[in-house]
Enzyme design. Structure first.
Site, short mmCIF file in Angstrom:
data_model
loop_
_atom_site.label_atom_id
_atom_site.label_comp_id
_atom_site.label_asym_id
_atom_site.label_seq_id
_atom_site.Cartn_x
_atom_site.Cartn_y
_atom_site.Cartn_z
N CYS A 82 9.09 -81.81 -83.18
CA CYS A 82 9.24 -81.38 -84.49
C CYS A 82 8.37 -80.71 -85.32
CB CYS A 82 10.18 -82.65 -85.21
SG CYS A 82 11.22 -82.24 -86.58
N HIS A 174 12.96 -85.65 -81.52
CA HIS A 174 12.35 -86.90 -81.90
C HIS A 174 12.48 -87.80 -80.57
CE1 HIS A 174 10.81 -86.37 -85.97
NE2 HIS A 174 11.80 -85.54 -86.10
N GLU A 176 10.85 -90.43 -79.54
CA GLU A 176 10.04 -91.49 -80.05
C GLU A 176 11.24 -92.31 -80.97
OE1 GLU A 176 9.81 -88.87 -81.49
OE2 GLU A 176 9.51 -89.18 -83.67
N1 GLN Z 1 11.30 -80.35 -91.63
C1 GLN Z 1 10.21 -80.16 -91.11
C2 GLN Z 1 9.10 -79.43 -91.38
O1 GLN Z 1 9.29 -78.35 -91.50
C3 GLN Z 1 9.99 -81.07 -89.99
C4 GLN Z 1 10.87 -82.30 -89.64
C5 GLN Z 1 10.55 -83.52 -88.80
O2 GLN Z 1 9.40 -83.26 -88.31
N2 GLN Z 1 11.36 -84.25 -88.35
O3 GLN Z 1 7.65 -79.76 -91.35
#
Ligand code: GLN
Length: 182
Positions: A82, A174, A176
């Site tokens: 992410c 994610h 995890e």
């Molecule tokens: N929206 C976050 C970003 O742009 C990432 C979201 C996440 O890691 N769950 O940094």
């Protein structure tokens, strides 16, 4: 069995969740990375989800940005989940890149806002050849395009959600936050 020392970048975001998952994997010893010394002990590293602009700021403040980029370009295995994926990307649509090591262009928050967080299932043969994995998306980025040596591992809803390039793995979701240790 020799355990592999896996660092989790521990400046912000879902650090505990990754460390918890690693504690369930016999072959891995997970530990938080906040300093250059800790980074140098890591044989592989996870860049967790969180907030990528905050992570970029903290990487600079903790003087970890350059050493981390060097370790990655020297071949240390890295997995960005992410926000971690955003840190790895060479291009961030409408924004700034950070480590700029992976041949991918990402769009932040592309799958929707926090309220639109969702989970999906997919088989990712390179990770788990037969079992579908549950994928959790939280304000997740998607990959707009890949080039060079980056190759697509998985698409969700018609958008690229996992990419591999040599020692680098990037996922929008994610892992995890599920029970899977695949
Ligand atoms: N929206 C976050 C970003 O742009 C990432 C979201 C996440 O890691 N769950 O940094």
């Amino acid at each position: 069995m020799r355990t592999k020392k896996i660092g989790v970048l521990a400046l912000q975001g879902s650090v505990e969740e990754h460390l918890h998952t690693l504690s369930q994997i016999e072959a891995a010893e997970g530990f938080p990375v906040r300093t250059k010394e800790e980074l140098s002990r890591a044989e592989a590293i996870i860049l967790p989800g969180g907030e990528s602009t905050t992570l970029r700021k903290l990487l600079r403040e903790f003087e970890l940005e350059d050493p981390l980029r060097r370790r990655i370009t020297d071949g240390m295995p890295v997995w960005g989940t992410c926000a971690g994926m955003i840190l790895l990307a060479r291009e961030v649509e409408g924004g700034e890149s950070t480590l700029s090591v992976m041949d991918i262009s990402v769009r932040r928050n592309a799958y929707g806002r926090q309220s639109d967080s969702f989970s999906a299932e997919a088989v990712i043969p390179e990770v788990s050849p037969s079992d579908p994995l549950r994928l959790v998306f939280i304000r997740a980025p998607w990959v707009e395009r890949v080039w060079g040596d980056a190759h697509i591992l998985c698409e969700v809803g018609g958008h690229i959600a996992a990419v591999r390039q040599h020692n680098m793995l990037a996922t929008s979701f994610h892992p995890e936050l599920t029970n899977s240790t695949a």
